[in-house]
Design a protein around this motif. Structure first.
Motif, PDB file in Angstrom:
ATOM      1  N   GLY A 138      68.363  30.566  44.706  1.00  0.00           N
ATOM      2  CA  GLY A 138      69.466  31.146  43.950  1.00  0.00           C
ATOM      3  C   GLY A 138      69.386  30.780  42.483  1.00  0.00           C
ATOM      4  N   ARG A 139      70.492  30.983  41.767  1.00  0.00           N
ATOM      5  CA  ARG A 139      70.506  30.747  40.324  1.00  0.00           C
ATOM      6  C   ARG A 139      70.240  29.289  39.977  1.00  0.00           C
ATOM      7  NH1 ARG A 139      76.090  31.544  37.269  1.00  0.00           N
ATOM      8  NH2 ARG A 139      76.498  29.746  38.615  1.00  0.00           N
ATOM      9  N   ASP A 140      70.898  28.360  40.673  1.00  0.00           N
ATOM     10  CA  ASP A 140      70.720  26.941  40.364  1.00  0.00           C
ATOM     11  C   ASP A 140      69.286  26.497  40.623  1.00  0.00           C
ATOM     12  OD1 ASP A 140      73.390  26.607  39.619  1.00  0.00           O
ATOM     13  OD2 ASP A 140      74.021  26.231  41.688  1.00  0.00           O
ATOM     14  N   GLU A 141      68.708  26.948  41.725  1.00  0.00           N
ATOM     15  CA  GLU A 141      67.328  26.579  42.047  1.00  0.00           C
ATOM     16  C   GLU A 141      66.351  27.196  41.051  1.00  0.00           C
ATOM     17  OE1 GLU A 141      69.832  26.008  45.538  1.00  0.00           O
ATOM     18  OE2 GLU A 141      69.523  27.744  44.228  1.00  0.00           O
ATOM     19  N   ASP A 142      66.626  28.427  40.623  1.00  0.00           N
ATOM     20  CA  ASP A 142      65.762  29.095  39.654  1.00  0.00           C
ATOM     21  C   ASP A 142      65.759  28.348  38.329  1.00  0.00           C
ATOM     22  OD1 ASP A 142      64.103  31.167  38.641  1.00  0.00           O
ATOM     23  OD2 ASP A 142      65.839  32.169  37.778  1.00  0.00           O
ATOM     24  N   ARG A 143      66.899  27.852  37.917  1.00  0.00           N
ATOM     25  CA  ARG A 143      66.980  27.114  36.653  1.00  0.00           C
ATOM     26  C   ARG A 143      66.282  25.759  36.741  1.00  0.00           C
ATOM     27  NH1 ARG A 143      73.318  28.115  34.783  1.00  0.00           N
ATOM     28  NH2 ARG A 143      73.042  30.283  34.062  1.00  0.00           N
ATOM     29  N   ALA A 144      66.434  25.088  37.880  1.00  0.00           N
ATOM     30  CA  ALA A 144      65.873  23.746  38.019  1.00  0.00           C
ATOM     31  C   ALA A 144      64.435  23.746  38.511  1.00  0.00           C
ATOM     32  CB  ALA A 144      66.739  22.921  38.975  1.00  0.00           C
ATOM     33  N   GLY A 145      64.018  24.822  39.184  1.00  0.00           N
ATOM     34  CA  GLY A 145      62.683  24.859  39.771  1.00  0.00           C
ATOM     35  C   GLY A 145      62.551  23.963  40.990  1.00  0.00           C
ATOM     36  N   VAL A 146      63.697  23.596  41.621  1.00  0.00           N
ATOM     37  CA  VAL A 146      63.725  22.670  42.754  1.00  0.00           C
ATOM     38  C   VAL A 146      64.550  23.301  43.879  1.00  0.00           C
ATOM     39  CG1 VAL A 146      64.420  20.373  43.539  1.00  0.00           C
ATOM     40  CG2 VAL A 146      63.530  20.682  41.228  1.00  0.00           C
ATOM     41  N   PRO A 147      64.114  23.182  45.135  1.00  0.00           N
ATOM     42  CA  PRO A 147      64.887  23.762  46.239  1.00  0.00           C
ATOM     43  C   PRO A 147      66.227  23.051  46.454  1.00  0.00           C
ATOM     44  CG  PRO A 147      62.630  23.272  46.916  1.00  0.00           C
ATOM     45  CD  PRO A 147      62.848  22.606  45.603  1.00  0.00           C
ATOM     46  N   PHE A 148      67.236  23.829  46.803  1.00  0.00           N
ATOM     47  CA  PHE A 148      68.530  23.340  47.268  1.00  0.00           C
ATOM     48  C   PHE A 148      69.169  22.345  46.293  1.00  0.00           C
ATOM     49  CE2 PHE A 148      66.043  24.534  51.017  1.00  0.00           C
ATOM     50  CZ  PHE A 148      66.889  25.474  51.564  1.00  0.00           C
ATOM     51  N   VAL A 149      69.640  22.872  45.163  1.00  0.00           N
ATOM     52  CA  VAL A 149      70.385  22.086  44.193  1.00  0.00           C
ATOM     53  C   VAL A 149      71.746  22.753  43.983  1.00  0.00           C
ATOM     54  CG1 VAL A 149      68.318  21.190  43.057  1.00  0.00           C
ATOM     55  CG2 VAL A 149      69.318  23.332  42.251  1.00  0.00           C
ATOM     56  N   GLY A 150      72.553  22.213  43.075  1.00  0.00           N
ATOM     57  CA  GLY A 150      73.875  22.761  42.827  1.00  0.00           C
ATOM     58  C   GLY A 150      74.833  22.415  43.957  1.00  0.00           C
ATOM     59  N   PRO A 151      75.976  23.116  44.030  1.00  0.00           N
ATOM     60  CA  PRO A 151      76.961  22.830  45.087  1.00  0.00           C
ATOM     61  C   PRO A 151      76.392  22.979  46.496  1.00  0.00           C
ATOM     62  CG  PRO A 151      77.939  24.185  43.356  1.00  0.00           C
ATOM     63  CD  PRO A 151      76.478  24.119  43.059  1.00  0.00           C
ATOM     64  N   GLY A 152      75.586  24.033  46.719  1.00  0.00           N
ATOM     65  CA  GLY A 152      74.977  24.205  48.033  1.00  0.00           C
ATOM     66  C   GLY A 152      74.015  23.086  48.369  1.00  0.00           C
ATOM     67  N   GLY A 153      73.272  22.618  47.374  1.00  0.00           N
ATOM     68  CA  GLY A 153      72.352  21.508  47.597  1.00  0.00           C
ATOM     69  C   GLY A 153      73.077  20.221  47.923  1.00  0.00           C
ATOM     70  N   ALA A 154      74.230  19.984  47.266  1.00  0.00           N
ATOM     71  CA  ALA A 154      75.014  18.786  47.563  1.00  0.00           C
ATOM     72  C   ALA A 154      75.533  18.817  48.998  1.00  0.00           C
ATOM     73  CB  ALA A 154      76.169  18.661  46.573  1.00  0.00           C
ATOM     74  N   LEU A 155      76.005  19.989  49.446  1.00  0.00           N
ATOM     75  CA  LEU A 155      76.443  20.118  50.838  1.00  0.00           C
ATOM     76  C   LEU A 155      75.278  19.920  51.790  1.00  0.00           C
ATOM     77  CD1 LEU A 155      78.502  20.775  53.020  1.00  0.00           C
ATOM     78  CD2 LEU A 155      78.108  23.215  52.569  1.00  0.00           C
ATOM     79  N   PHE A 156      74.117  20.448  51.441  1.00  0.00           N
ATOM     80  CA  PHE A 156      72.934  20.294  52.283  1.00  0.00           C
ATOM     81  C   PHE A 156      72.574  18.818  52.446  1.00  0.00           C
ATOM     82  CE2 PHE A 156      68.226  20.147  52.651  1.00  0.00           C
ATOM     83  CZ  PHE A 156      68.108  20.726  53.891  1.00  0.00           C
ATOM     84  N   ASP A 157      72.650  18.039  51.367  1.00  0.00           N
ATOM     85  CA  ASP A 157      72.364  16.606  51.456  1.00  0.00           C
ATOM     86  C   ASP A 157      73.339  15.908  52.399  1.00  0.00           C
ATOM     87  OD1 ASP A 157      70.224  16.803  49.732  1.00  0.00           O
ATOM     88  OD2 ASP A 157      71.381  16.282  47.946  1.00  0.00           O
ATOM     89  N   ARG A 158      74.601  16.309  52.352  1.00  0.00           N
ATOM     90  CA  ARG A 158      75.592  15.702  53.249  1.00  0.00           C
ATOM     91  C   ARG A 158      75.324  16.100  54.703  1.00  0.00           C
ATOM     92  NH1 ARG A 158      79.134  17.356  49.036  1.00  0.00           N
ATOM     93  NH2 ARG A 158      80.012  19.040  50.316  1.00  0.00           N
ATOM     94  N   MET A 159      74.878  17.317  54.923  1.00  0.00           N
ATOM     95  CA  MET A 159      74.534  17.754  56.280  1.00  0.00           C
ATOM     96  C   MET A 159      73.377  16.923  56.839  1.00  0.00           C
ATOM     97  SD  MET A 159      74.863  21.867  55.552  1.00  0.00           S
ATOM     98  CE  MET A 159      74.127  22.400  57.104  1.00  0.00           C
ATOM     99  N   LEU A 160      72.369  16.662  56.003  1.00  0.00           N
ATOM    100  CA  LEU A 160      71.245  15.838  56.447  1.00  0.00           C
ATOM    101  C   LEU A 160      71.706  14.420  56.770  1.00  0.00           C
ATOM    102  CD1 LEU A 160      68.370  16.866  53.988  1.00  0.00           C
ATOM    103  CD2 LEU A 160      68.660  17.555  56.364  1.00  0.00           C
ATOM    104  N   ALA A 161      72.507  13.857  55.864  1.00  0.00           N
ATOM    105  CA  ALA A 161      72.961  12.479  56.063  1.00  0.00           C
ATOM    106  C   ALA A 161      73.787  12.338  57.329  1.00  0.00           C
ATOM    107  CB  ALA A 161      73.768  12.025  54.846  1.00  0.00           C
TER     108      ALA A 161
END
Length: 317
Positions: free
Chosen positions: A173-196
């Protein structure tokens, strides 16, 4: 009325510059990549033939002294944006511009036909890559997918070969496109909590996308774009060799398993991935969808518990 007020009928130069910058950013994000002329131009046709060099002027045709005479422009036609050095698609190239070979090349500024040749080229590059690093270089140099022209970044796999669990979504998405890194931004933060929540972390898994470039406006990748990029995703899975593959959303699951169902029917089911040699695969909701539809989190939690049980079973086997 104070200067700079949003209702000011005479905005300052800085305000006009910010408005123009925002407008240009919108056009770039929507996929616009070139100025156009008053007449329609078939960019796909232009990409299949080399650009002709302008013939050098004859020595006898130039005046003995003084600057070269420029052809008169018709009245009512302004100078194209970018000055005399800017070439509008479909116009005659400048004499100093080198001839461009037909087909995609690096770097490319022309759209390419998403045909069988592009798919075959992606397959050949993917098969030839012996490591993830080599595959990343191959994807970065590949010009067969037009999404590369509008995306800001190539968003490739994050993780290491040998990760027992691999997550794959449809496209960044937009956040990943800007950073060049998978799963960042609000969705990435939720993803990290799901993993934890199930005892995992980014360092212990591998993250990737079916399509490594963001489609303009976050639209879904077209079937042609998916077919062109799929060989790279399959090769990533082969090189990582996970014991469990997790699809985040329906797009990647449908493309890699051939299942036509939506995520509501696919989620929580163990799927087969014989072409990549993955023993187990399961689908669940994408974190971005969970942010928009929090009522689905209870179903996603059941999927995570199933994933946790499978991870523990493979660890004890």
């Amino acid at each position: 009325m104070e200067p700079g007020d949003s209702n000011d009928p005479h905005p300052s130069g800085a305000e006009r510059a910010r408005a123009l910058e925002a407008l240009l950013d919108f056009f770039v994000g929507a996929g616009a990549d070139a100025w156009i002329d008053t007449d329609p131009v078939d960019a796909f046709e232009l990409s299949t033939r080399p650009l002709a060099r302008a013939a050098p002027a004859s020595p006898t045709s130039a005046p003995a002294s003084g600057p070269a005479q420029q052809p008169a422009r018709p009245s009512g036609h302004a100078e194209p944006a970018g000055g005399a050095g800017h070439r509008i698609p479909g116009s005659v190239p400048l004499p100093s511009e080198p001839a461009r070979p037909a087909g995609p090349q690096a770097p490319t500024h022309h759209a390419v036909l998403p045909d069988d040749e592009a798919v075959a080229g992606a397959r050949d590059l993917a098969r030839a890559a012996p490591t993830l690093e080599a595959l990343r270089d191959a994807v970065g140099a590949f010009n067969g997918c037009n999404l590369k022209m509008s995306a800001k970044s190539l968003v490739f796999a994050q993780g290491r070969p040998g990760s027992r669990v691999m997550f794959i979504a449809e496209a960044p998405g937009r956040d990943e496109d800007r950073a060049g890194v998978p799963f960042v931004g609000p969705g990435g933060a939720l993803f990290d909590r799901m993993l934890a929540a199930i005892g995992l972390s980014r360092e212990a898994v591998c993250l990737t996308y079916l399509v490594p470039w963001r489609p303009p406006g976050n639209r879904k990748p077209s079937p042609h774009e998916v077919e062109i990029c799929k060989p790279f995703a399959v090769r990533q899975i082969e090189l990582v060799a996970p014991e469990i593959l997790v699809f985040l959303g329906e797009g990647a699951a449908q493309a890699l398993t051939g299942q036509p169902d939506g995520i509501l029917k696919l989620r929580g089911k163990w799927l087969e991935m014989p072409q990549a040699g993955v023993p187990k695969a399961i689908a669940t909701f994408h974190p971005d969808l969970l942010l928009r539809q929090p009522e689905q989190k209870r179903h996603a939690w059941r999927d995570l518990l199933a994933l946790q049980a499978a991870v523990q079973a493979t660890a004890s086997a």
